[in-house]
Motif scaffolding. Structure first.
Motif, PDB file in Angstrom:
ATOM      1  N   ILE A  76      40.568  17.053 -64.867  1.00  0.00           N
ATOM      2  CA  ILE A  76      41.672  17.148 -65.831  1.00  0.00           C
ATOM      3  C   ILE A  76      41.188  16.715 -67.213  1.00  0.00           C
ATOM      4  O   ILE A  76      40.451  15.728 -67.348  1.00  0.00           O
ATOM      5  CB  ILE A  76      42.855  16.260 -65.388  1.00  0.00           C
ATOM      6  N   ASP A  77      41.604  17.423 -68.222  1.00  0.00           N
ATOM      7  CA  ASP A  77      41.347  17.031 -69.599  1.00  0.00           C
ATOM      8  C   ASP A  77      42.142  15.756 -69.906  1.00  0.00           C
ATOM      9  O   ASP A  77      43.228  15.534 -69.361  1.00  0.00           O
ATOM     10  CB  ASP A  77      41.770  18.158 -70.539  1.00  0.00           C
ATOM     11  N   LEU A  78      41.602  14.930 -70.778  1.00  0.00           N
ATOM     12  CA  LEU A  78      42.291  13.682 -71.114  1.00  0.00           C
ATOM     13  C   LEU A  78      43.729  13.923 -71.569  1.00  0.00           C
ATOM     14  O   LEU A  78      44.628  13.135 -71.260  1.00  0.00           O
ATOM     15  CB  LEU A  78      41.524  12.942 -72.222  1.00  0.00           C
ATOM     16  N   ASN A  79      43.962  14.995 -72.271  1.00  0.00           N
ATOM     17  CA  ASN A  79      45.300  15.286 -72.779  1.00  0.00           C
ATOM     18  C   ASN A  79      46.267  15.739 -71.691  1.00  0.00           C
ATOM     19  O   ASN A  79      47.470  15.849 -71.939  1.00  0.00           O
ATOM     20  CB  ASN A  79      45.225  16.355 -73.870  1.00  0.00           C
ATOM     21  N   GLY A  80      45.753  15.997 -70.488  1.00  0.00           N
ATOM     22  CA  GLY A  80      46.616  16.438 -69.399  1.00  0.00           C
ATOM     23  C   GLY A  80      47.040  15.326 -68.455  1.00  0.00           C
ATOM     24  O   GLY A  80      47.756  15.578 -67.471  1.00  0.00           O
ATOM     25  N   ILE A  81      46.627  14.095 -68.735  1.00  0.00           N
ATOM     26  CA  ILE A  81      46.923  12.982 -67.826  1.00  0.00           C
ATOM     27  C   ILE A  81      48.426  12.748 -67.696  1.00  0.00           C
ATOM     28  O   ILE A  81      48.952  12.586 -66.587  1.00  0.00           O
ATOM     29  CB  ILE A  81      46.208  11.704 -68.305  1.00  0.00           C
ATOM     30  N   PHE A  82      49.142  12.740 -68.808  1.00  0.00           N
ATOM     31  CA  PHE A  82      50.570  12.433 -68.747  1.00  0.00           C
ATOM     32  C   PHE A  82      51.337  13.515 -67.985  1.00  0.00           C
ATOM     33  O   PHE A  82      52.300  13.209 -67.268  1.00  0.00           O
ATOM     34  CB  PHE A  82      51.143  12.260 -70.156  1.00  0.00           C
ATOM     35  N   ASP A  83      50.916  14.762 -68.135  1.00  0.00           N
ATOM     36  CA  ASP A  83      51.562  15.833 -67.370  1.00  0.00           C
ATOM     37  C   ASP A  83      51.397  15.598 -65.879  1.00  0.00           C
ATOM     38  O   ASP A  83      52.323  15.840 -65.088  1.00  0.00           O
ATOM     39  CB  ASP A  83      50.971  17.191 -67.749  1.00  0.00           C
ATOM     40  N   PHE A  84      50.214  15.117 -65.476  1.00  0.00           N
ATOM     41  CA  PHE A  84      49.966  14.877 -64.055  1.00  0.00           C
ATOM     42  C   PHE A  84      50.819  13.722 -63.541  1.00  0.00           C
ATOM     43  O   PHE A  84      51.506  13.857 -62.520  1.00  0.00           O
ATOM     44  CB  PHE A  84      48.489  14.563 -63.829  1.00  0.00           C
ATOM     45  N   VAL A  85      50.790  12.600 -64.219  1.00  0.00           N
ATOM     46  CA  VAL A  85      51.484  11.408 -63.698  1.00  0.00           C
ATOM     47  C   VAL A  85      53.005  11.546 -63.807  1.00  0.00           C
ATOM     48  O   VAL A  85      53.746  10.891 -63.050  1.00  0.00           O
ATOM     49  CB  VAL A  85      51.006  10.124 -64.404  1.00  0.00           C
ATOM     50  N   ASP A  86      53.475  12.389 -64.716  1.00  0.00           N
ATOM     51  CA  ASP A  86      54.923  12.583 -64.859  1.00  0.00           C
ATOM     52  C   ASP A  86      55.473  13.640 -63.913  1.00  0.00           C
ATOM     53  O   ASP A  86      56.690  13.820 -63.813  1.00  0.00           O
ATOM     54  CB  ASP A  86      55.269  12.979 -66.302  1.00  0.00           C
ATOM     55  N   ASN A  87      54.589  14.338 -63.211  1.00  0.00           N
ATOM     56  CA  ASN A  87      55.018  15.383 -62.277  1.00  0.00           C
ATOM     57  C   ASN A  87      55.494  14.730 -60.976  1.00  0.00           C
ATOM     58  O   ASN A  87      54.720  14.093 -60.276  1.00  0.00           O
ATOM     59  CB  ASN A  87      53.854  16.325 -61.993  1.00  0.00           C
ATOM     60  N   ALA A 103      34.974   4.764 -76.594  1.00  0.00           N
ATOM     61  CA  ALA A 103      36.309   4.393 -77.061  1.00  0.00           C
ATOM     62  C   ALA A 103      36.446   4.716 -78.547  1.00  0.00           C
ATOM     63  O   ALA A 103      37.024   3.962 -79.315  1.00  0.00           O
ATOM     64  CB  ALA A 103      36.553   2.908 -76.818  1.00  0.00           C
ATOM     65  N   ASP A 104      35.909   5.877 -78.925  1.00  0.00           N
ATOM     66  CA  ASP A 104      35.854   6.226 -80.341  1.00  0.00           C
ATOM     67  C   ASP A 104      36.838   7.323 -80.732  1.00  0.00           C
ATOM     68  O   ASP A 104      36.697   7.935 -81.782  1.00  0.00           O
ATOM     69  CB  ASP A 104      34.431   6.655 -80.725  1.00  0.00           C
ATOM     70  N   GLY A 105      37.826   7.554 -79.890  1.00  0.00           N
ATOM     71  CA  GLY A 105      38.783   8.606 -80.220  1.00  0.00           C
ATOM     72  C   GLY A 105      40.168   8.293 -79.694  1.00  0.00           C
ATOM     73  O   GLY A 105      40.340   7.487 -78.783  1.00  0.00           O
ATOM     74  N   ASP A 106      41.155   8.943 -80.272  1.00  0.00           N
ATOM     75  CA  ASP A 106      42.536   8.734 -79.841  1.00  0.00           C
ATOM     76  C   ASP A 106      42.763   9.218 -78.423  1.00  0.00           C
ATOM     77  O   ASP A 106      43.661   8.713 -77.731  1.00  0.00           O
ATOM     78  CB  ASP A 106      43.497   9.451 -80.790  1.00  0.00           C
ATOM     79  N   ASP A 107      41.967  10.205 -77.969  1.00  0.00           N
ATOM     80  CA  ASP A 107      42.198  10.757 -76.636  1.00  0.00           C
ATOM     81  C   ASP A 107      41.961   9.711 -75.547  1.00  0.00           C
ATOM     82  O   ASP A 107      42.755   9.595 -74.600  1.00  0.00           O
ATOM     83  CB  ASP A 107      41.338  11.997 -76.399  1.00  0.00           C
ATOM     84  N   VAL A 108      40.890   8.924 -75.667  1.00  0.00           N
ATOM     85  CA  VAL A 108      40.637   7.872 -74.685  1.00  0.00           C
ATOM     86  C   VAL A 108      41.686   6.772 -74.795  1.00  0.00           C
ATOM     87  O   VAL A 108      42.219   6.295 -73.786  1.00  0.00           O
ATOM     88  CB  VAL A 108      39.229   7.275 -74.859  1.00  0.00           C
ATOM     89  N   PHE A 109      42.003   6.367 -76.022  1.00  0.00           N
ATOM     90  CA  PHE A 109      43.021   5.336 -76.238  1.00  0.00           C
ATOM     91  C   PHE A 109      44.344   5.757 -75.603  1.00  0.00           C
ATOM     92  O   PHE A 109      44.969   4.984 -74.873  1.00  0.00           O
ATOM     93  CB  PHE A 109      43.201   5.091 -77.734  1.00  0.00           C
TER      94      PHE A 109
END
Length: 241
Positions: A76-87, A103-109
């Motif tokens: 899963i792409d980092l941006n797809g994590i919330f879609d997975f856990v909210d399903n 830890a150099d980007g907003d995606d990891v944060f």
């Protein structure tokens, strides 16, 4: 569902190995329904399943047609994590997220903010100590905002590749001074952990013998699993000694 990430901002700390070791043991020995989200660019967990374990599973099916993997893996792409856990269809007891070692980007944060807990692998050398201190600031920021929003979020350290030398004690003292809560249990520097599988648990006697491990490996893994279950208040369904 509890969501946990093993994360650092430095590669080579053993976060993917920890994920594999604990996912298999918690699924096999403790009968938890576990999913692993491989969001790391290296895709080492996905590759372990596809390139190594898939052939073993097919051989196993020849004698046991019902054989299957003990836990699920998703690339899963980092941006797809919330879609997975909210399903709501993803009704797992526990979800591990393997994030990139940076830890150099907003995606990891943002990915870490989806977690109930972040566990930081601790390796005893100077560069890792410095990296841990920097990463602590990120986790403390998340913790502060989570507390304001009354959202559960914790972070802990866990020693990996432990060899019980002077540097280990220095690392322990350093982490304590930072105020990072540490697991009492740890994983030692053992060759068996390099053979972590998505199909077999390293606590399974036959597989443990195959990879050249001993009872100390099984005892260490169970100690970490038991502490994780207690700290995260995970359901206790079954325990295989």
């Amino acid at each position: 569902m509890k969501i946990i990430s093993f994360a650092t901002q430095k590669g080579g700390s053993g976060k993917s190995t920890l994920t594999l070791v604990l996912a298999a043991a918690l699924a096999v020995d403790y009968k938890l329904k576990v999913a692993v989200l491989d969001c790391d660019y290296q895709q080492s967990i996905v590759k372990t399943r596809v390139q190594i374990d898939e052939e073993s599973l097919q051989l196993l099916k020849e004698s046991n047609p019902d054989a299957t993997y003990p836990f699920d893996i998703f690339s899963i792409d980092l941006n797809g994590i919330f879609d997975f856990v909210d399903n709501p269809e993803n009704d797992y007891d526990l979800v591990f997220i393997d994030v990139p070692g940076r830890a150099d980007g907003d995606d990891v944060f943002n990915a870490l903010t989806a977690c109930d807990a972040v566990i930081v692998p601790l390796v005893a050398d100077y560069l890792d100590r410095a990296s841990t201190a920097e990463f602590m600031h990120i986790l403390q920021t998340i913790k502060t905002e989570a507390d304001k929003a009354e959202i559960p979020f914790e972070y802990f350290g866990i020693s990996t590749k432990r060899s019980n030398n002077k540097e280990e004690q220095e690392m322990d003292d350093y982490v304590d001074a930072l105020g990072l809560a540490r697991f009492k249990s740890s994983l030692s520097y053992r060759a068996a952990y390099k053979r972590a599988s998505t199909l077999y648990s390293l606590t399974t006697p036959a597989y443990l013998r195959y990879v050249g491990g001993d009872k100390n490996v099984s005892e260490e893994i169970h100690a970490v699993c038991n502490e994780l279950i207690e700290r995260m208040e995970l359901p206790i369904k079954s325990v295989t000694e």
